[in-house]
Design a protein around this motif. Structure first.
Motif, short mmCIF file in Angstrom:
data_model
loop_
_atom_site.label_atom_id
_atom_site.label_comp_id
_atom_site.label_asym_id
_atom_site.label_seq_id
_atom_site.Cartn_x
_atom_site.Cartn_y
_atom_site.Cartn_z
N TYR A 1 115.66 8.19 72.68
CA TYR A 1 115.61 8.53 73.91
C TYR A 1 116.35 9.96 74.54
CZ TYR A 1 112.78 4.64 75.47
OH TYR A 1 111.74 3.60 75.71
N MET B 1 116.03 16.40 80.24
CA MET B 1 116.05 16.23 81.65
C MET B 1 117.33 16.64 82.29
SD MET B 1 114.26 12.62 82.06
CE MET B 1 113.28 12.77 83.65
N ILE C 1 115.99 7.88 88.17
CA ILE C 1 115.89 9.39 88.28
C ILE C 1 114.53 9.75 89.30
CG2 ILE C 1 115.34 11.52 86.80
CD1 ILE C 1 116.61 10.18 84.58
N PHE D 1 107.13 18.91 72.45
CA PHE D 1 107.17 19.50 73.87
C PHE D 1 106.91 20.79 73.68
CE2 PHE D 1 109.42 21.79 77.08
CZ PHE D 1 109.08 21.37 78.24
N GLU E 1 111.06 15.50 69.06
CA GLU E 1 110.68 15.40 70.49
C GLU E 1 110.65 16.69 71.07
OE1 GLU E 1 108.98 13.09 73.02
OE2 GLU E 1 109.82 12.26 71.53
N PHE E 2 111.53 17.46 70.60
CA PHE E 2 111.62 18.93 71.03
C PHE E 2 110.57 19.77 70.91
CE2 PHE E 2 116.13 17.88 71.03
CZ PHE E 2 116.34 18.06 72.64
N LEU F 1 111.71 4.66 79.64
CA LEU F 1 112.93 5.29 79.51
C LEU F 1 113.99 4.70 80.36
CD1 LEU F 1 114.02 8.29 78.70
CD2 LEU F 1 113.60 8.97 81.09
N ILE G 1 114.99 13.14 74.97
CA ILE G 1 114.50 13.16 76.58
C ILE G 1 115.43 13.55 77.30
CG2 ILE G 1 113.06 11.78 78.22
CD1 ILE G 1 111.59 12.32 75.58
N TYR H 1 108.21 16.19 81.90
CA TYR H 1 107.80 15.60 81.00
C TYR H 1 108.68 13.95 80.75
CZ TYR H 1 107.86 14.30 75.76
OH TYR H 1 107.37 13.56 74.73
N GLY H 2 110.03 14.15 80.84
CA GLY H 2 110.77 12.96 80.85
C GLY H 2 110.24 12.12 81.66
N LEU H 3 109.78 12.22 82.91
CA LEU H 3 109.25 11.22 83.78
C LEU H 3 107.93 10.31 83.23
CD1 LEU H 3 109.31 12.75 87.53
CD2 LEU H 3 111.06 11.20 86.36
N VAL I 1 112.85 24.37 83.08
CA VAL I 1 113.37 23.19 83.67
C VAL I 1 112.33 22.01 84.34
CG1 VAL I 1 115.08 22.54 85.43
CG2 VAL I 1 115.55 24.51 84.35
N MET J 1 110.31 20.30 81.55
CA MET J 1 111.46 19.06 80.62
C MET J 1 111.22 18.10 81.64
SD MET J 1 113.91 21.37 78.16
CE MET J 1 114.84 21.88 79.63
N PHE J 2 112.02 18.38 82.76
CA PHE J 2 112.21 17.20 83.82
C PHE J 2 110.77 16.27 83.86
CE2 PHE J 2 113.06 15.18 87.78
CZ PHE J 2 114.32 14.64 87.43
N VAL K 1 107.68 9.74 80.18
CA VAL K 1 107.96 8.77 79.07
C VAL K 1 108.33 7.21 79.57
CG1 VAL K 1 109.82 8.39 77.27
CG2 VAL K 1 109.05 10.66 77.81
N LYS K 2 107.33 6.65 78.77
CA LYS K 2 107.30 5.16 79.30
C LYS K 2 108.65 4.42 78.89
CE LYS K 2 102.25 4.17 79.91
NZ LYS K 2 101.40 4.88 78.88
#
Lengths: 307, 297
Positions: A13, A20, B107, B183, B179-180, B101, A16, B94-96, B88, B91-92, B98-99
């Protein structure tokens, strides 16, 4: 065992979180730190002591604000214009959207949409210039090319408050009608053509189709937009009320909204107690109306609610 | 009875009239900028000026040091602001998606609350001038309000969830991609439509912005950072100031320091020209932006 908790794989994680991070930092700086800044409204701000060491003022700032009488005027202006704009937005927006839906030629439709949207691309600084070219007392088109040929004396538009409810309504409609009608139009084209084909077979007139198919199926969008706009009823379009009026003090009785007051109190008069009290009043009452509006939407149309 | 044909005819007629009304003020601006200055002063602006002139544009070419700098600032702020905002936000967003997390719910809540509550402009002003000191810099024009907002985040993360196949992403992870790089190399290229849509809206926001400058550029030290909108705004305040001095003191004031009335029209036209030229090309994404985000935005 199925129920055993898997250990969290932090290394998985970590990237990630790193991605963020800029967004989280931005939310803190742009949105959350200002929420703590609300304390300014309850302080007697003294710059030498800083925000946190300044003395508490309780509700004094709010008391002064509402005792001044200016507060009621700007709240009335803010609410009055918003109510007018919301109603006009629905009536005109839906009408133009229905007209757009009648256009069969793709090229013509694109041309209309492009032209009607152009005002929406202009900043209010530019719109200030546009309006001024019509209303300037000396060089404006209205005084020189309309009133003079009619044998009437020129009007000093920027010192006469009584004209501004009409002027601002025209400018706001001109600027926003393209945007609003596209929202409704995109909702209309989502309506299945089967309904219209069946209605045509049954011999329904265009008007009947609009009344019995388009309008009822457009109702959810209208209601959502209406409630969301009511939720923002304490906010005003600062550009419209500040730029288009050229921030002329003589016009304030009919043009000053909460946002204009806050700007002038903060940046022109350095009056932190008045500006922060008005600003906090706006954001607290604004949040309450927005939450109420959203609760209502969630009751009647859950899929359209904001959260 | 209104027949389909009649209705169509009337729709065309009304929309043509509305289209003409939409651009009439802009046509007056253009004609005004090509009007002889003395004519504008004596007859006022008109769609049919008795004397035309290109003097205003000659002035702009001569004064290009000021206007060109404003242009450069506008382009700089728009390009950097939009680029940063897209990265920004994506990326944010995308984070949301991710199951599982850890902290993901917190967040999300943080994002939603940011839609409802704000401290108001005064509190924001204090944060940006006293804690994050951005006054009189390019950051003053880029940072406040535009970098990321909840609506855009929700739009992109919904797009990632619904329009990008999770299998493709998973397959490249199994192939050992970080991961980068998943993305950058897979997710973003597959999301061009939504990025273009919110990118256009953000870019127009930056191009047209004058409020950040109004609050965060000071009259004394903000000069070098002024965008074209802020130069136009500054000219306006000078005109207002001189007019109020003239009426209060009954003086004839020296107007030679501010651009003449037709030159002001020309600068305004130069300010909107790029958007007018580019609009037919990005119109599709703009309309898309309104229809996906309009109701909630």
């Amino acid at each position: 065992m199925k129920t055993a908790k898997k250990p969290i794989r932090w290394s998985h994680y970590l990237p990630i979180y790193i991605m963020m991070l800029p967004g989280i930092a931005y939310l803190i700086i742009n949105n959350y730190l200002p929420m703590f800044g609300i304390v300014i409204a309850f302080k007697n701000l003294d710059f030498r002591k800083g925000i946190f060491l300044s003395e508490w003022a309780g509700f004094d700032n709010f008391r002064f604000l509402f005792a001044s009488g200016e507060a009621w005027n700007m709240v009335r202006n803010t609410l009055g214009y918003n109510i007018l704009f919301i109603i006009l937005g629905i009536v005109l927006g839906v009408t133009v959207a229905i007209l757009m839906n009648e256009i069969m030629s793709k090229g013509a439709l694109k041309a209309y949409q492009t032209l009607i949207l152009i005002p929406n691309l202009m900043s209010f600084v530019i719109i200030n210039y546009l309006v001024y070219s019509y209303l300037a007392p000396d060089t404006g088109l209205v005084n020189n090319s309309i009133l003079k040929p009619l044998g009437r004396a020129g009007i000093s538009w920027y010192t006469e408050p009584k004209y501004w409810p009409v002027i601002l309504t025209i400018v706001n409609t001109w600027q926003s009608i393209g945007f609003t009608s596209i929202i409704y139009y995109s909702s209309i084209i989502g309506i299945s053509t089967d309904y219209y084909e069946a209605a045509t077979l049954d011999g329904a007139t265009k008007w009947q189709q609009i009344k019995n198919i388009t309008l009822p199926l457009l109702k959810p969008t209208v209601i959502t937009l209406f409630i969301l706009n009511v939720g923002r009823i304490f906010n005003s379009n600062f550009g419209l009320f500040y730029q288009v009026t050229r921030n002329q003090g003589m016009l304030y009785s009919t043009t000053r909204t909460i946002d204009v007051f806050v700007y002038n109190a903060l940046m022109k008069n350095n009056d932190y107690s008045m500006s922060s009290a008005a600003s906090v009043f706006q954001s607290v009452v604004g949040a309450l109306t927005l939450i109420t509006a959203n609760t209502i939407i969630r009751k009647i149309q859950p899929e359209d609610s904001l959260f | 009875m209104v027949t389909g044909k009649k209705m169509r005819l009337w729709s065309n007629i009304i929309l043509i009239i509305l289209s003409v009304f939409a651009i009439l003020p802009i046509i007056l601006l253009i004609i005004g900028s090509f009007t002889d200055n003395a004519t504008a002063l004596s007859e006022g602006f008109s769609y049919f000026p008795s004397k035309w002139s290109t003097e205003a544009y000659k002035y702009i070419i001569d004064a290009w040091a000021m206007i060109g700098k404003g242009y450069l600032n506008t382009i700089l702020v728009t390009a950097i602001g939009t680029g940063v905002s897209l990265i920004v936000t994506a990326m944010f967003g995308y984070g949301l998606t991710v199951k599982g997390l850890p902290g993901g719910k917190v967040i999300t809540a943080m994002l939603i609350i940011s839609m409802l509550f704000n401290g108001g402009i005064v509190a924001q002003y204090f944060v940006y001038t006293n804690f994050v000191r951005i006054k009189d810099s390019y950051l003053a024009l880029i940072l406040p309000n535009y970098v990321m907002n909840a609506f855009n985040v929700i739009l992109v993360s919904n797009y990632f969830r619904n329009n990008v196949s999770a299998e493709i992403l998973e397959a490249s992870r199994i192939d050992g991609a970080s991961e980068f790089s998943v993305f950058w190399k897979i997710l973003l290229p597959l999301s061009v439509p939504i990025l273009a849509t919110i990118g256009i809206m953000t870019a127009i926001g930056y191009w047209n912005d004058w409020m950040n400058g109004l609050y965060y550029l000071s009259p004394r030290n903000g000069g070098p950072y002024r965008t074209i909108q802020l130069i136009l705004n500054e000219i306006n305040s000078q005109v207002n100031f001189l007019a109020s001095q003239a009426s209060q003191l009954g003086l004839t004031v020296d107007t030679s320091k501010i651009p003449s009335t037709t030159v002001r029209m020309a600068i305004a036209f130069v300010g909107i020209l790029p958007i007018l030229i580019a609009f037919p090309f990005f119109q599709k994404y703009f309309v898309k932006g309104i229809s996906v985000g309009g109701v909630k935005g």
